[in-house]
Design a protein around this motif. Sequence first.
Motif, PDB file in Angstrom:
ATOM      1  N   SER A  95      51.108  46.405  33.616  1.00  0.00           N
ATOM      2  CA  SER A  95      50.622  45.082  33.619  1.00  0.00           C
ATOM      3  C   SER A  95      51.659  43.910  33.536  1.00  0.00           C
ATOM      4  CB  SER A  95      49.558  44.728  32.455  1.00  0.00           C
ATOM      5  OG  SER A  95      50.160  44.873  31.125  1.00  0.00           O
TER       6      SER A  95
ATOM      7  N   ASN B 142      52.770  43.559  37.103  1.00  0.00           N
ATOM      8  CA  ASN B 142      51.727  42.867  37.825  1.00  0.00           C
ATOM      9  C   ASN B 142      51.644  41.416  37.684  1.00  0.00           C
ATOM     10  OD1 ASN B 142      50.742  45.793  38.205  1.00  0.00           O
ATOM     11  ND2 ASN B 142      48.926  45.578  37.001  1.00  0.00           N
TER      12      ASN B 142
ATOM     13  N   PHE C  67      51.752  38.232  40.004  1.00  0.00           N
ATOM     14  CA  PHE C  67      51.070  37.027  40.003  1.00  0.00           C
ATOM     15  C   PHE C  67      51.573  35.556  39.954  1.00  0.00           C
ATOM     16  CE2 PHE C  67      47.645  39.451  37.285  1.00  0.00           C
ATOM     17  CZ  PHE C  67      46.944  39.938  38.309  1.00  0.00           C
TER      18      PHE C  67
ATOM     19  N   LEU D 202      44.475  33.114  36.438  1.00  0.00           N
ATOM     20  CA  LEU D 202      44.708  34.576  35.749  1.00  0.00           C
ATOM     21  C   LEU D 202      43.522  35.294  35.076  1.00  0.00           C
ATOM     22  CD1 LEU D 202      48.052  33.279  34.137  1.00  0.00           C
ATOM     23  CD2 LEU D 202      47.779  35.060  35.848  1.00  0.00           C
TER      24      LEU D 202
ATOM     25  N   GLY E  10      41.648  37.014  37.691  1.00  0.00           N
ATOM     26  CA  GLY E  10      42.216  38.165  37.846  1.00  0.00           C
ATOM     27  C   GLY E  10      41.984  39.374  36.929  1.00  0.00           C
TER      28      GLY E  10
ATOM     29  N   ALA F  68      40.165  42.686  37.449  1.00  0.00           N
ATOM     30  CA  ALA F  68      40.664  44.093  37.183  1.00  0.00           C
ATOM     31  C   ALA F  68      39.866  44.949  36.097  1.00  0.00           C
ATOM     32  CB  ALA F  68      41.845  43.845  36.345  1.00  0.00           C
TER      33      ALA F  68
ATOM     34  N   ALA G 229      42.096  33.029  44.381  1.00  0.00           N
ATOM     35  CA  ALA G 229      41.391  34.057  43.363  1.00  0.00           C
ATOM     36  C   ALA G 229      41.014  35.426  44.090  1.00  0.00           C
ATOM     37  CB  ALA G 229      39.904  33.526  43.075  1.00  0.00           C
TER      38      ALA G 229
ATOM     39  N   ILE H 116      44.352  37.382  44.359  1.00  0.00           N
ATOM     40  CA  ILE H 116      44.580  38.188  43.083  1.00  0.00           C
ATOM     41  C   ILE H 116      43.503  39.366  42.968  1.00  0.00           C
ATOM     42  CG2 ILE H 116      44.239  37.932  40.670  1.00  0.00           C
ATOM     43  CD1 ILE H 116      46.672  36.360  41.303  1.00  0.00           C
ATOM     44  N   LEU H 117      42.368  39.330  43.411  1.00  0.00           N
ATOM     45  CA  LEU H 117      41.305  40.221  43.242  1.00  0.00           C
ATOM     46  C   LEU H 117      41.897  41.444  44.243  1.00  0.00           C
ATOM     47  CD1 LEU H 117      37.813  38.331  42.940  1.00  0.00           C
ATOM     48  CD2 LEU H 117      39.351  39.834  41.273  1.00  0.00           C
TER      49      LEU H 117
ATOM     50  N   THR I  10      44.884  42.097  44.742  1.00  0.00           N
ATOM     51  CA  THR I  10      45.962  42.695  44.327  1.00  0.00           C
ATOM     52  C   THR I  10      45.338  43.721  43.133  1.00  0.00           C
ATOM     53  OG1 THR I  10      46.690  41.069  42.582  1.00  0.00           O
ATOM     54  CG2 THR I  10      47.857  41.108  44.807  1.00  0.00           C
ATOM     55  N   ASP I  11      44.329  43.281  42.536  1.00  0.00           N
ATOM     56  CA  ASP I  11      43.756  44.099  41.530  1.00  0.00           C
ATOM     57  C   ASP I  11      43.541  45.442  42.059  1.00  0.00           C
ATOM     58  OD1 ASP I  11      44.057  42.112  39.431  1.00  0.00           O
ATOM     59  OD2 ASP I  11      42.034  41.334  39.736  1.00  0.00           O
TER      60      ASP I  11
ATOM     61  N   ARG J 224      46.694  36.362  30.333  1.00  0.00           N
ATOM     62  CA  ARG J 224      46.550  34.961  30.776  1.00  0.00           C
ATOM     63  C   ARG J 224      47.757  34.306  29.786  1.00  0.00           C
ATOM     64  NH1 ARG J 224      45.226  31.237  27.361  1.00  0.00           N
ATOM     65  NH2 ARG J 224      44.296  32.737  25.897  1.00  0.00           N
TER      66      ARG J 224
END
Length: 352
Positions: free
Chosen positions: A93, A96, A100, A118, A121, A125, A216, A219-220, A222-223, A256
């Motif tokens: 994480s 990760n 981000f 964040l 995300g 996740a 957003a 980010i999702l 990459t999740d 976060r």
Amino acid sequence: MLTALYAATPAPPTESIGSPTLWIATIAGVAALFVIDFLITRRPHDPSMREAIGWSAFYIAIPVVFGGWLWWQYGSQQGVEYYTGYLVEKSLSVDNLFVFIILLSAFAVPRELRQRVLLIGVGGALVLRGIFIALGAQMIASFAWTFLLFGAILLATAVKVGRDALSHTDHSIDVDQLRSVKLIRRFYPVTDTYEGTNLTVRKDGKRALTPLALVAVAILGTDIVFAIDSVPAVYGITGDPYLVFATNAFALLGLRALYFVLEGALAKLVHLGHGLSLILAFIGVKLVLHWAHGVWPGVPEIPTLLSLGVIIGILVVVTLTSLLANRKAEAAEVVEGSGASDASDEQSVPRA
């Protein structure tokens, strides 16, 4: 060999400590912590370092104490598996977070809105990893070669992470070239400026997305990639779906706040990629050996306690080497700066 590889014999069932009561309590606790985070980010603001450190300490203390309770309630084996899995997931994480940071910078997200991005995300996740964990548990229960598949995924990921770490390439992102961004802009208008925490606004009588919605979605996206790596990694530590979920959830909660603590420090962990590559490769080998042990009982397995020691050792070594590398780089900059200053002084001396 082919018979052993393609056999669909179910793997022996793993004893899980996850009773219905424990599952409900854990999910409720995770949901409550997520709601708390949502309320904190309801008013956009750039958190101070003191605030970020305080919340990070809180979100690290909870899983540490929870692991102690698991150890006391269910025994040392479950306790060691939990702490080892949590350490692996927390390490992944943190890596990760580096992605981000790049995404938030590429989208020029205002600092006061980064907490909300964040949090989106983290929420995505949690949902995605819950789905992957359930699928992984079903595959393990149905197909003996699932461990071999997971091992192959981790070994391939380890090679990619290792190559990226050795290449020292520029990791900047061109937002306009992201597939998700291209697809969204093809069907929806996007405003030029951020509109607070709003994902959509009404513009010229039509509903339009804000740049916050684009980041957003990125980010999702990459999740999904992170889930493909992290879930097999923790299944290499424990076969208990409950422990897999708990370690993933607790590692994600608090990202976060941890982002603002490590935003500057991550750039100094220059060897983190090398360490994660070794960890993923080690767990990949562990999974392959576990599969092979089920086919040929004479093949040795790697104990969880040894795994914990290896993982901690790798993280300690790469942290120390990163610190040494930074010191050498700073010393070299000082020498170069001094040399340039001396050369400038020599040129300024009048000659007879």
